[in-house]
Scaffold this active site. Sequence first.
Site, PDB file in Angstrom:
ATOM      1  N   ARG A 105       9.101  -1.100 -15.301  1.00  0.00           N
ATOM      2  CA  ARG A 105       9.933  -0.237 -16.152  1.00  0.00           C
ATOM      3  C   ARG A 105      10.367  -0.950 -17.418  1.00  0.00           C
ATOM      4  O   ARG A 105      10.427  -0.345 -18.491  1.00  0.00           O
ATOM      5  CB  ARG A 105      11.149   0.251 -15.349  1.00  0.00           C
ATOM      6  CG  ARG A 105      10.750   1.319 -14.314  1.00  0.00           C
ATOM      7  CD  ARG A 105      11.715   1.371 -13.166  1.00  0.00           C
ATOM      8  NE  ARG A 105      11.481   2.495 -12.246  1.00  0.00           N
ATOM      9  CZ  ARG A 105      10.577   2.505 -11.267  1.00  0.00           C
ATOM     10  NH1 ARG A 105       9.784   1.461 -11.076  1.00  0.00           N
ATOM     11  NH2 ARG A 105      10.443   3.562 -10.479  1.00  0.00           N
ATOM     12  N   ARG A 144      -5.633   7.777  -4.090  1.00  0.00           N
ATOM     13  CA  ARG A 144      -4.235   8.165  -3.837  1.00  0.00           C
ATOM     14  C   ARG A 144      -3.871   9.469  -4.559  1.00  0.00           C
ATOM     15  O   ARG A 144      -4.420   9.786  -5.607  1.00  0.00           O
ATOM     16  CB  ARG A 144      -3.301   7.011  -4.253  1.00  0.00           C
ATOM     17  CG  ARG A 144      -3.509   5.805  -3.344  1.00  0.00           C
ATOM     18  CD  ARG A 144      -2.616   4.646  -3.690  1.00  0.00           C
ATOM     19  NE  ARG A 144      -1.217   4.954  -3.448  1.00  0.00           N
ATOM     20  CZ  ARG A 144      -0.215   4.139  -3.785  1.00  0.00           C
ATOM     21  NH1 ARG A 144      -0.474   2.987  -4.379  1.00  0.00           N
ATOM     22  NH2 ARG A 144       1.017   4.471  -3.535  1.00  0.00           N
ATOM     23  N   GLN A 194       8.401   7.334  -8.206  1.00  0.00           N
ATOM     24  CA  GLN A 194       7.354   7.310  -9.233  1.00  0.00           C
ATOM     25  C   GLN A 194       7.233   8.671  -9.910  1.00  0.00           C
ATOM     26  O   GLN A 194       7.099   8.755 -11.134  1.00  0.00           O
ATOM     27  CB  GLN A 194       6.022   6.894  -8.601  1.00  0.00           C
ATOM     28  CG  GLN A 194       6.040   5.433  -8.150  1.00  0.00           C
ATOM     29  CD  GLN A 194       4.779   5.010  -7.449  1.00  0.00           C
ATOM     30  OE1 GLN A 194       3.910   5.823  -7.150  1.00  0.00           O
ATOM     31  NE2 GLN A 194       4.671   3.722  -7.163  1.00  0.00           N
ATOM     32  N   ASP A 209       8.809   0.532   1.347  1.00  0.00           N
ATOM     33  CA  ASP A 209       7.863  -0.574   1.157  1.00  0.00           C
ATOM     34  C   ASP A 209       8.083  -1.704   2.163  1.00  0.00           C
ATOM     35  O   ASP A 209       7.236  -2.585   2.303  1.00  0.00           O
ATOM     36  CB  ASP A 209       8.003  -1.147  -0.263  1.00  0.00           C
ATOM     37  CG  ASP A 209       7.489  -0.182  -1.318  1.00  0.00           C
ATOM     38  OD1 ASP A 209       6.743   0.754  -0.954  1.00  0.00           O
ATOM     39  OD2 ASP A 209       7.832  -0.356  -2.492  1.00  0.00           O
TER      40      ASP A 209
HETATM   41  C1  S3P Z   1       7.914   2.646  -6.572  1.00  0.00           C
HETATM   42  C2  S3P Z   1       8.200   3.743  -5.808  1.00  0.00           C
HETATM   43  C3  S3P Z   1       7.739   3.908  -4.424  1.00  0.00           C
HETATM   44  C4  S3P Z   1       7.280   2.582  -3.833  1.00  0.00           C
HETATM   45  C5  S3P Z   1       6.390   1.831  -4.775  1.00  0.00           C
HETATM   46  C6  S3P Z   1       7.129   1.514  -6.062  1.00  0.00           C
HETATM   47  C7  S3P Z   1       8.424   2.594  -7.947  1.00  0.00           C
HETATM   48  O1  S3P Z   1       6.640   4.792  -4.402  1.00  0.00           O
HETATM   49  O2  S3P Z   1       6.636   2.787  -2.599  1.00  0.00           O
HETATM   50  O3  S3P Z   1       5.948   0.609  -4.200  1.00  0.00           O
HETATM   51  O4  S3P Z   1       8.405   1.509  -8.565  1.00  0.00           O
HETATM   52  O5  S3P Z   1       8.857   3.637  -8.430  1.00  0.00           O
HETATM   53  P1  S3P Z   1       6.824   6.404  -4.345  1.00  0.00           P
HETATM   54  O6  S3P Z   1       7.458   6.853  -5.594  1.00  0.00           O
HETATM   55  O7  S3P Z   1       5.411   6.920  -4.208  1.00  0.00           O
HETATM   56  O8  S3P Z   1       7.657   6.682  -3.136  1.00  0.00           O
END
Ligand code: S3P
Length: 440
Positions: free
Chosen positions: A27, A122, A170, A317
């Site tokens: 970010r 994915r 995400q 995670d």
């Molecule tokens: C993340 C969000 C999570 C996480 C990933 C990192 C992020 O994924 O599992 O390792 O940095 O926003 P999801 O948004 O698919 O849950």
Amino acid sequence: MQVIKVEPGVRLTGECRLPGDKSISHRAALLGAIAEGQTEIENFLCGADCLSTLGCLKAMGVGISQDNGHVRICGSGLRGLQEPGHILDAGNSGTTMRLLLGILSGQNFFSVLTGDDSLRGRPMGRVIKPLLQMGAQIWGRESGLKAPLAIMGKGRLEPLAYQLPVPSAQVKSALLLAGLYARGDTLVIQPLPSRDHTERMLQAFGACLQVEQDGSVRITGGSSLHGRLVQVPGDISAAAFLIVAATLIPGSDILIRDVGVNPTRTGVLDVLVQMGANCTLHNERFWSGEPVADLRVRFSRLRGVEIGGALIPRLIDEIPAIAVAAVMAEGVTVIRDAAELRVKETDRIEAIVKELGRLGAELVSLPDGLSIQGGKTLKGAAVDSWGDHRLAMALAVAGLVTASGATVIGDTACTDVSFPGFSSLLSGLGVVVEQYEARE
Ligand code: S3P
């Protein structure tokens, strides 16, 4: 092929600091790139995933200089990115692909985004669907749902009120970034709270963003971001492997300094403490708007627990590491509401069951989680990472807590995705870890 070999029976002692948080590093780079002025990032995670983000930004003309964990970004402003002359490669990184989709949707140019075999498999529909509603055009494989993706952005997107179908940080972040380019307010409604680093950092960079009473997030398009200093805390997702190892190995006592303890990420601490772990927070403070603390972890006996509901996004995670703790706990641990594990870098439910099973653990896969029978005696064996960084590191920890025999984990170069220096950091805490190239 790179392998890691670990031997059980040695306790963890001493102090360490961890590489920067992966989510915050991504970010900081993305916001720095679209801000006005300069952004300095300290303790940036130089793992493969975050380097993919830097690579994509450089390909769009962003001036970036990097000296290990110190990154300096010359911001291009919201409208200063250039059309990339080549395909953007997000590598193994879901965060790079999904968050960039939000930014690319707001650009007046064409781009193509791809990734490795895992990432191309994915689901991207969850991000693409709302971005199409905002006015971007996006094409991809499998009816537009999988990468490679081609994006024709639109400089002025339509604002959107959108209920997320899954609690994904995400997807939320992609929509908030797209919201910067919308004429008006974009509202993201979350089924459950997920990590909020994007919200905190957008506010710190000067965006007009509010979190409403019900947890939904509102961003007003059009206002520019201002570059700044971002100090990245150590990654709690990396810390999880050390916390579990120190908790499980008798005589261990470690101090992990400067770990990010944002409450949307600390589910792993809550669960381990509930299981009986001796993990305490010290010296709590803030770094660039993110809570940070030193974690002291000492050996403790654990008991099984039930994990589900709102906890899941706070520890998604860390489930591979938690599964290792559960295998060594007394009683049964059941993890539910975690079907998302099936669409991570691998199907983590099947991978955990199969590989921990090779060491003698008893786990059953559930459609949305795992049932883990604790208290089995493990024995060292040859196991495989499935190319998944978190599985590789969880298996290394499992190998440290077997009753006897060495464990050799195959295909471990992937640990570099989120935790470069994993083996040497573990060795520094006293345990027996070797990393070497082996013939396939
Ligand atoms: C993340 C969000 C999570 C996480 C990933 C990192 C992020 O994924 O599992 O390792 O940095 O926003 P999801 O948004 O698919 O849950």
